[in-house]
Design a protein around this motif. Structure first.
Motif, PDB file in Angstrom:
ATOM      1  N   LEU A 123       8.093  -4.447  -7.253  1.00 51.79           N
ATOM      2  CA  LEU A 123       8.204  -5.356  -6.104  1.00 51.79           C
ATOM      3  C   LEU A 123       9.671  -5.511  -5.709  1.00 51.79           C
ATOM      4  O   LEU A 123      10.020  -5.478  -4.520  1.00 51.79           O
ATOM      5  N   GLU A 127       7.976  -9.699  -2.056  1.00 50.34           N
ATOM      6  CA  GLU A 127       7.516 -10.658  -3.070  1.00 50.34           C
ATOM      7  C   GLU A 127       6.006 -10.717  -3.139  1.00 50.34           C
ATOM      8  O   GLU A 127       5.442 -11.174  -4.131  1.00 50.34           O
ATOM      9  N   LYS A 128       5.354 -10.286  -2.080  1.00 53.54           N
ATOM     10  CA  LYS A 128       3.889 -10.360  -2.005  1.00 53.54           C
ATOM     11  C   LYS A 128       3.314  -9.004  -1.642  1.00 53.54           C
ATOM     12  O   LYS A 128       3.973  -8.204  -0.970  1.00 53.54           O
ATOM     13  N   VAL A 141      -3.830  -5.452  -5.697  1.00 46.74           N
ATOM     14  CA  VAL A 141      -3.277  -4.868  -6.931  1.00 46.74           C
ATOM     15  C   VAL A 141      -4.330  -3.949  -7.535  1.00 46.74           C
ATOM     16  O   VAL A 141      -5.487  -4.344  -7.720  1.00 46.74           O
ATOM     17  N   ALA A 181      -2.042  -9.856 -11.419  1.00 40.62           N
ATOM     18  CA  ALA A 181      -1.750 -10.412 -10.085  1.00 40.62           C
ATOM     19  C   ALA A 181      -1.374 -11.888 -10.200  1.00 40.62           C
ATOM     20  O   ALA A 181      -0.405 -12.352  -9.581  1.00 40.62           O
ATOM     21  N   LEU A 223       1.000 -13.497  -7.222  1.00 37.62           N
ATOM     22  CA  LEU A 223       0.594 -12.835  -5.979  1.00 37.62           C
ATOM     23  C   LEU A 223      -0.564 -13.542  -5.276  1.00 37.62           C
ATOM     24  O   LEU A 223      -1.069 -13.049  -4.263  1.00 37.62           O
TER      25      LEU A 223
END
Ligand code: ACO
Length: 333
Positions: A65, A71-72, A76, A95, A100
């Motif tokens: 990341l 960041e998001k 996943v 996650a 997330l």
């Protein structure tokens, strides 16, 4: 314009404890000479007791990341043969630990081809418009499933994790993944397997004496299959990308055995130098093998933006696959 999955971040993590071939000779009837000459492996990293697949996956995911500068993500996908526990899947836990939120998260099981299968599943989410960005992780703690007395597997495998971020982009930009070629042959399921502990032969106190909860591999049969499948799918994806085989700058293959890497290169008539070698320092890290090898090739300055790159893998199932891309400008962490 068609949407394509574009690789835009790469992160890796190895457990800190390095175990050399010499270290293994204190527990097993083996030698540094045998291991190096038959496999090319010198060192592998082994997770400490209590460290699970999700712990390695979270570290690699965090780094991917950071590498992507996000960041998001919207989903996943985690490739592993060594989930934290049989149920639930490990990806939702990863996650959550990465903060997330409530994104879709699921595991993919394709043994050493898992990373390519997971990448393809993530590409499908992007193509469908279900996700704009996906974190794909390969993480395995094989040391937990190896028979401590089995020298034929103990010397080969190491623990580790690697991750990439894919984003929706355009087919002609660097990092865009070409259509993957994947395959399987379940008639070879017995060649790489853990017999007990599933629904066919559950592990119970009453069958403990006859059960075999450990990973077993028929190395010789797998060897020949691995060479043919990785070479043939690599040729196919290169062709689809519009490249001659000789145009491939780097054939990054699953790091199972140095002799396999050499044989794949020979079958394709590629110079050995175009097949990066990382297994000498980490062993066979299963689902983590490809992203770890990619990061090493970038960090050593060999794999550069624009390079024509083919990824290929082979594993239990039997499963195999390949995928082509022009390497993007990214900084792995
Ligand atoms: N140290 C010393 N001797 C050993 C060791 C060891 N660690 N391991 C095996 N031997 C011995 C064997 O007992 C055998 O002895 P014998 O001739 O007296 O019976 C001899 O060495 C040769 O054994 P082989 O298994 O025939 O050795 P081989 O050269 O085939 O190498 C290996 C074994 C390294 C496993 C190789 O076959 C291989 O890499 N196979 C492919 C693995 C692979 O690609 N797997 C798929 C991906 S992994 C996955 O999906 C999880």
């Amino acid at each position: 314009m068609t949407t394509a999955p574009v690789l835009c971040g790469l992160g890796t993590w190895l457990p800190p404890r390095a175990v050399s071939n010499e270290d293994l000779t204190t527990e097993l009837d083996t030698s540094d000479e045998w291991i190096r000459s038959r496999t090319g492996i010198g060192v592998r990293h082994i997770a400490d007791p209590g460290t699970a697949t999700s712990d390695l996956a979270v570290e690699a995911g965090r780094r991917a990341l950071k590498s992507a500068g996000v960041e998001k993500v919207d989903a996943v996908v985690l490739a592993t043969t060594t989930p934290d526990q049989p149920c639930p899947a490990t990806a939702p836990l990863v996650a959550a630990q990465l903060g997330l939120g409530q994104v879709p998260a699921f595991d993919v099981g394709a043994v050493c081809t898992g990373f390519l299968y997971a990448t393809t599943a993530a590409s499908g989410l992007i193509a469908l418009g279900s996700a704009r960005t996906v974190l794909v992780i390969g993480s395995d703690v094989y040391s937990r499933i190896l028979d401590p007395t089995d020298r034929s597997t103990r010397v080969i495998f190491g623990d580790g994790a690697g991750a990439v971020v894919l984003r929706a982009g355009e087919p002609d930009e660097p990092g865009a993944l070409g259509r993957a070629q994947l395959g399987s042959d379940g008639t070879g399921a017995d060649l790489v397997s853990i017999r007990s502990g599933g629904s066919r032969e559950p592990l119970r106190a009453e069958n403990a004496a006859e059960a075999d909860p450990y990973f077993r591999m028929n190395g010789k049969s797998v060897f020949r299959n691995a060479v043919e499948r990785m070479a043939d799918t690599s040729r196919a994806v290169a062709q689809e990308a519009g490249w001659a085989v000789d145009d491939i700058d780097h054939l990054v293959a699953h790091q199972a055995n140095l002799r396999i890497l050499r044989a794949v290169a020979d079958r394709l008539k590629l110079p050995h130098e175009r097949c990066p070698v990382h297994l000498d320092r980490v062993g066979n890290t299963a689902a983590a093998s490809l992203p770890l090898a990619l990061a090493d090739a970038v960090e050593s300055g060999r794999l550069r933006p624009g390079d024509r790159t083919v990824l290929t893998a082979f594993g239990g199932g039997l499963t195999w696959g390949a995928c082509a891309l022009r390497w993007p400008e990214i900084h792995p962490y």
